[in-house]
Motif scaffolding. Structure first.
Motif, PDB file in Angstrom:
ATOM      1  N   LYS A  77      17.448  31.736  -3.625  1.00 41.31           N
ATOM      2  CA  LYS A  77      18.655  30.914  -3.670  1.00 41.31           C
ATOM      3  C   LYS A  77      19.051  30.506  -2.253  1.00 41.31           C
ATOM      4  CE  LYS A  77      20.457  32.911  -7.907  1.00 41.31           C
ATOM      5  NZ  LYS A  77      19.549  32.191  -8.704  1.00 41.31           N
ATOM      6  N   SER A  78      19.554  29.278  -2.134  1.00 39.20           N
ATOM      7  CA  SER A  78      20.040  28.793  -0.847  1.00 39.20           C
ATOM      8  C   SER A  78      20.976  27.621  -1.089  1.00 39.20           C
ATOM      9  CB  SER A  78      18.876  28.353   0.046  1.00 39.20           C
ATOM     10  OG  SER A  78      19.360  27.810   1.244  1.00 39.20           O
ATOM     11  N   ASP A  79      22.203  27.720  -0.596  1.00 36.92           N
ATOM     12  CA  ASP A  79      23.163  26.628  -0.762  1.00 36.92           C
ATOM     13  C   ASP A  79      22.729  25.369  -0.027  1.00 36.92           C
ATOM     14  OD1 ASP A  79      24.801  28.106  -2.390  1.00 36.92           O
ATOM     15  OD2 ASP A  79      26.128  28.759  -0.768  1.00 36.92           O
ATOM     16  N   LYS A  82      21.364  22.333  -1.864  1.00 35.57           N
ATOM     17  CA  LYS A  82      22.257  21.511  -2.669  1.00 35.57           C
ATOM     18  C   LYS A  82      22.936  20.418  -1.845  1.00 35.57           C
ATOM     19  CE  LYS A  82      23.141  25.488  -5.562  1.00 35.57           C
ATOM     20  NZ  LYS A  82      24.090  26.523  -5.921  1.00 35.57           N
TER      21      LYS A  82
END
Length: 114
Positions: A77-79, A82
């Motif tokens: 996961k990695s913001d 986005k």
């Protein structure tokens, strides 16, 4: 064991021959989590994760694995994936782990040549 710093150093040397640029410039600090790159002629993107003990790369689609790489079942996961300009904001992509920078380079060359 190679890590993201080793991979990033190799990626910098590949920029001229593979014609790609760093997309999320300005959104990454010294403790960066993910850097997104895009090949100018094809528009294909790939992302390099900052992993301490491994090289992890996200591609827009599956490719044939090369020796020294394996496809992961889930992407980390990695913001930053986005953010504007990232194709990974709406598509999950395929994540690969590379044993060394040589296998990472072969994987990227195959992906960007397809």
């Amino acid at each position: 064991m190679p890590n993201a710093d080793d991979a990033l150093a190799r990626i910098e040397t590949l920029k001229p021959s593979l014609d790609f640029e760093w997309v999320n410039v300005g959104r990454v600090s010294d403790d960066w989590k993910t850097r997104i790159f895009e090949q100018r002629r094809s528009g294909l993107q790939f992302a390099l994760y900052n992993r301490k003990t491994s090289i992890c790369i996200l591609l827009e689609h599956d490719v044939d694995e090369v020796a020294g790489t394996s496809r992961l079942s889930e992407r980390p996961k990695s913001d930053s994936l986005k953010k504007n300009g990232s194709k990974f904001a709406t598509a999950s992509g395929s994540c690969y782990q590379a044993d060394d920078v040589g296998s990472m380079e072969r994987l990227l060359r195959g992906y960007l040549a397809a």
